[in-house]
Motif scaffolding. Structure first.
Motif, PDB file in Angstrom:
ATOM      1  N   GLU A  44       0.911  -1.598  -0.291  1.00  9.26           N
ATOM      2  CA  GLU A  44       0.072  -0.041  -0.380  1.00  9.26           C
ATOM      3  C   GLU A  44       0.636   1.171  -0.103  1.00  9.26           C
ATOM      4  OE1 GLU A  44      -3.787   0.935  -0.144  1.00  9.26           O
ATOM      5  OE2 GLU A  44      -3.944  -0.706  -0.424  1.00  9.26           O
ATOM      6  N   ASP A  45       2.037   1.647   0.236  1.00  7.06           N
ATOM      7  CA  ASP A  45       2.823   2.181   0.474  1.00  7.06           C
ATOM      8  C   ASP A  45       3.664   3.024  -0.998  1.00  7.06           C
ATOM      9  OD1 ASP A  45       4.472   0.395   0.423  1.00  7.06           O
ATOM     10  OD2 ASP A  45       5.675   0.787   1.604  1.00  7.06           O
ATOM     11  N   ALA A  48       1.848   5.936  -1.376  1.00  9.09           N
ATOM     12  CA  ALA A  48       1.604   7.224  -0.421  1.00  9.09           C
ATOM     13  C   ALA A  48       1.604   8.670  -1.058  1.00  9.09           C
ATOM     14  CB  ALA A  48       3.408   7.453   0.274  1.00  9.09           C
ATOM     15  N   GLY A  49       1.308   8.942  -2.056  1.00 14.52           N
ATOM     16  CA  GLY A  49       1.664  10.566  -2.946  1.00 14.52           C
ATOM     17  C   GLY A  49       0.437  10.381  -3.465  1.00 14.52           C
ATOM     18  N   ARG A  50      -0.654   9.691  -3.408  1.00 15.43           N
ATOM     19  CA  ARG A  50      -1.696   9.628  -4.374  1.00 15.43           C
ATOM     20  C   ARG A  50      -3.070  10.466  -3.513  1.00 15.43           C
ATOM     21  NH1 ARG A  50      -4.063   8.445  -9.273  1.00 15.43           N
ATOM     22  NH2 ARG A  50      -6.060   7.196  -9.113  1.00 15.43           N
TER      23      ARG A  50
END
Length: 50
Positions: A44-45, A48-50
């Motif tokens: 999942e990381d 992170a920017g989404r």
């Protein structure tokens, strides 16, 4: 996994691209040979920017 990424707002082409570089496939079960269970894991990381 393609459907899961589609639910997150990615189109099919984007989902296939993500799967090709980020999805980890693991053999999860070998008990019922010749029917193996394979799991697709997506960290999942990467979102992170989404």
């Amino acid at each position: 996994m393609i459907d899961h990424l589609g639910e997150r707002g990615f189109d099919r082409q984007q989902a296939y691209a993500i799967c090709s570089v980020a999805v980890d496939l693991r053999v999860s079960q070998l008990v019922d040979v010749p029917s193996f269970l394979v799991s697709a894991l997506l960290p999942e990381d990467i979102f992170a920017g989404r």
